[in-house]
Write an enzyme that holds these catalytic residues in place. Structure first.
Site, PDB file in Angstrom:
ATOM      1  N   ASP A  31       0.849  -1.191   0.000  1.00 54.62           N
ATOM      2  CA  ASP A  31       0.000   0.000   0.000  1.00 54.62           C
ATOM      3  C   ASP A  31       0.889   1.248   0.000  1.00 54.62           C
ATOM      4  O   ASP A  31       1.920   1.295   0.670  1.00 54.62           O
ATOM      5  CB  ASP A  31      -0.928  -0.002   1.229  1.00 54.62           C
ATOM      6  CG  ASP A  31      -2.071   0.981   1.087  1.00 54.62           C
ATOM      7  OD1 ASP A  31      -3.224   0.537   0.937  1.00 54.62           O
ATOM      8  OD2 ASP A  31      -1.805   2.210   1.122  1.00 54.62           O
ATOM      9  N   ILE A  32       0.469   2.257  -0.742  1.00 54.33           N
ATOM     10  CA  ILE A  32       1.259   3.484  -0.881  1.00 54.33           C
ATOM     11  C   ILE A  32       1.240   4.314   0.410  1.00 54.33           C
ATOM     12  O   ILE A  32       2.130   5.140   0.627  1.00 54.33           O
ATOM     13  CB  ILE A  32       0.738   4.300  -2.086  1.00 54.33           C
ATOM     14  CG1 ILE A  32       1.815   5.182  -2.675  1.00 54.33           C
ATOM     15  CG2 ILE A  32      -0.518   5.079  -1.750  1.00 54.33           C
ATOM     16  CD1 ILE A  32       1.447   5.761  -4.033  1.00 54.33           C
ATOM     17  N   ASN A  86     -12.818  -3.387   2.516  1.00 61.35           N
ATOM     18  CA  ASN A  86     -13.761  -2.272   2.610  1.00 61.35           C
ATOM     19  C   ASN A  86     -14.680  -2.314   1.394  1.00 61.35           C
ATOM     20  O   ASN A  86     -14.206  -2.442   0.258  1.00 61.35           O
ATOM     21  CB  ASN A  86     -13.011  -0.942   2.656  1.00 61.35           C
ATOM     22  CG  ASN A  86     -12.144  -0.810   3.896  1.00 61.35           C
ATOM     23  OD1 ASN A  86     -12.472  -1.343   4.955  1.00 61.35           O
ATOM     24  ND2 ASN A  86     -11.021  -0.121   3.777  1.00 61.35           N
ATOM     25  N   GLY A  92     -15.977   2.346   3.722  1.00 59.90           N
ATOM     26  CA  GLY A  92     -14.750   3.128   3.598  1.00 59.90           C
ATOM     27  C   GLY A  92     -13.970   2.851   2.331  1.00 59.90           C
ATOM     28  O   GLY A  92     -12.782   3.168   2.240  1.00 59.90           O
ATOM     29  N   HIS A  99     -10.251  -5.086  -3.509  1.00 66.87           N
ATOM     30  CA  HIS A  99      -8.931  -5.338  -2.925  1.00 66.87           C
ATOM     31  C   HIS A  99      -9.085  -5.740  -1.477  1.00 66.87           C
ATOM     32  O   HIS A  99     -10.008  -5.299  -0.787  1.00 66.87           O
ATOM     33  CB  HIS A  99      -8.029  -4.101  -3.035  1.00 66.87           C
ATOM     34  CG  HIS A  99      -8.648  -2.849  -2.493  1.00 66.87           C
ATOM     35  ND1 HIS A  99      -9.573  -2.111  -3.217  1.00 66.87           N
ATOM     36  CD2 HIS A  99      -8.519  -2.224  -1.299  1.00 66.87           C
ATOM     37  CE1 HIS A  99      -9.956  -1.076  -2.502  1.00 66.87           C
ATOM     38  NE2 HIS A  99      -9.344  -1.124  -1.314  1.00 66.87           N
ATOM     39  N   HIS A 101      -6.974  -5.664   2.128  1.00 65.54           N
ATOM     40  CA  HIS A 101      -5.820  -5.148   2.857  1.00 65.54           C
ATOM     41  C   HIS A 101      -5.293  -6.267   3.752  1.00 65.54           C
ATOM     42  O   HIS A 101      -6.077  -6.892   4.487  1.00 65.54           O
ATOM     43  CB  HIS A 101      -6.219  -3.994   3.782  1.00 65.54           C
ATOM     44  CG  HIS A 101      -6.801  -2.793   3.093  1.00 65.54           C
ATOM     45  ND1 HIS A 101      -6.089  -1.634   2.892  1.00 65.54           N
ATOM     46  CD2 HIS A 101      -8.034  -2.574   2.556  1.00 65.54           C
ATOM     47  CE1 HIS A 101      -6.865  -0.734   2.284  1.00 65.54           C
ATOM     48  NE2 HIS A 101      -8.049  -1.282   2.071  1.00 65.54           N
TER      49      HIS A 101
HETATM   50  P1  AMP Z   1      -9.809   1.489   0.340  1.00 63.10           P
HETATM   51  O1  AMP Z   1      -9.945   2.771   1.106  1.00 63.10           O
HETATM   52  O2  AMP Z   1     -10.175   0.255   1.099  1.00 63.10           O
HETATM   53  O3  AMP Z   1     -10.486   1.586  -1.018  1.00 63.10           O
HETATM   54  O4  AMP Z   1      -8.250   1.310   0.074  1.00 63.10           O
HETATM   55  C1  AMP Z   1      -7.561   1.888  -0.982  1.00 63.10           C
HETATM   56  C2  AMP Z   1      -6.095   1.790  -0.647  1.00 63.10           C
HETATM   57  O5  AMP Z   1      -5.343   1.968  -1.821  1.00 63.10           O
HETATM   58  C3  AMP Z   1      -5.614   2.826   0.362  1.00 63.10           C
HETATM   59  O6  AMP Z   1      -5.066   2.171   1.499  1.00 63.10           O
HETATM   60  C4  AMP Z   1      -4.549   3.618  -0.426  1.00 63.10           C
HETATM   61  O7  AMP Z   1      -3.472   4.007   0.381  1.00 63.10           O
HETATM   62  C5  AMP Z   1      -4.148   2.615  -1.481  1.00 63.10           C
HETATM   63  N1  AMP Z   1      -3.592   3.155  -2.714  1.00 63.10           N
HETATM   64  C6  AMP Z   1      -4.088   4.173  -3.459  1.00 63.10           C
HETATM   65  N2  AMP Z   1      -3.334   4.363  -4.543  1.00 63.10           N
HETATM   66  C7  AMP Z   1      -2.340   3.441  -4.504  1.00 63.10           C
HETATM   67  C8  AMP Z   1      -1.233   3.113  -5.345  1.00 63.10           C
HETATM   68  N3  AMP Z   1      -0.977   3.787  -6.473  1.00 63.10           N
HETATM   69  N4  AMP Z   1      -0.406   2.105  -4.960  1.00 63.10           N
HETATM   70  C9  AMP Z   1      -0.639   1.429  -3.832  1.00 63.10           C
HETATM   71  N5  AMP Z   1      -1.678   1.672  -2.997  1.00 63.10           N
HETATM   72  C10 AMP Z   1      -2.501   2.665  -3.324  1.00 63.10           C
END
Ligand code: AMP
Ligand code: ZN
Length: 113
Positions: A31-32, A86, A92, A99, A101
């Site tokens: 995760d970024i 989520n 959220g 995806h 986490h």
């Molecule tokens: P959600 O809020 O469950 O939809 O999670 C989306 C996740 O994607 C968040 O934890 C972000 O930090 C992560 N995210 C967004 N853009 C990227 C990216 N380019 N590379 C890796 N993770 C990302």
């Protein structure tokens, strides 16, 4: 595949990500914005907007198999970890490509925020 889907672009290797593991149908990357010492996202390579959009259990089977493998390979299996999907606004969800986490490396609290 939606042209502007961030995670489709990562799955197609059009956008860089720190890859952790890969299987036939799923991909894992860091995760970024990590919320724990280990914070990996596991996505199906095919596009599903959310868990609610999956046609059957095979999609999540591929995701959970890879999530398990990630936990094992990153050495957190024994200490434990949390897998979160989520879904929708109240869940959220901010990225609309399914995806999971995988969070680990610290003691998680309950209830979640
Ligand atoms: P959600 O809020 O469950 O939809 O999670 C989306 C996740 O994607 C968040 O934890 C972000 O930090 C992560 N995210 C967004 N853009 C990227 C990216 N380019 N590379 C890796 N993770 C990302
Ligand atoms: Zn997508």
């Amino acid at each position: 595949m939606p042209e502007n889907c961030l995670f489709c672009r990562i799955a197609n290797k059009q956008l860089p990500a720190k890859l952790v593991a890969e299987s036939d149908h799923a991909l894992a990357f860091h995760d970024i914005a990590p919320q724990a010492p280990v914070h990996v996202l596991v996505i199906p390579k095919a596009h599903y907007a959310s868990l609610a959009e999956t046609p059957d259990g095979a999609v999540m089977a591929a995701v959970s198999e890879l999530a398990k493998r990630v936990a094992r390979e990153l050495g957190v299996e024994e200490a434990g970890y949390r897998v979160v999907v989520n879904t929708g606004d109240d869940g959220g969800q901010t990225v609309h490509h399914l995806h999971a986490h995988v969070l680990a490396g610290r003691r998680m609290t309950w209830p979640p925020g």
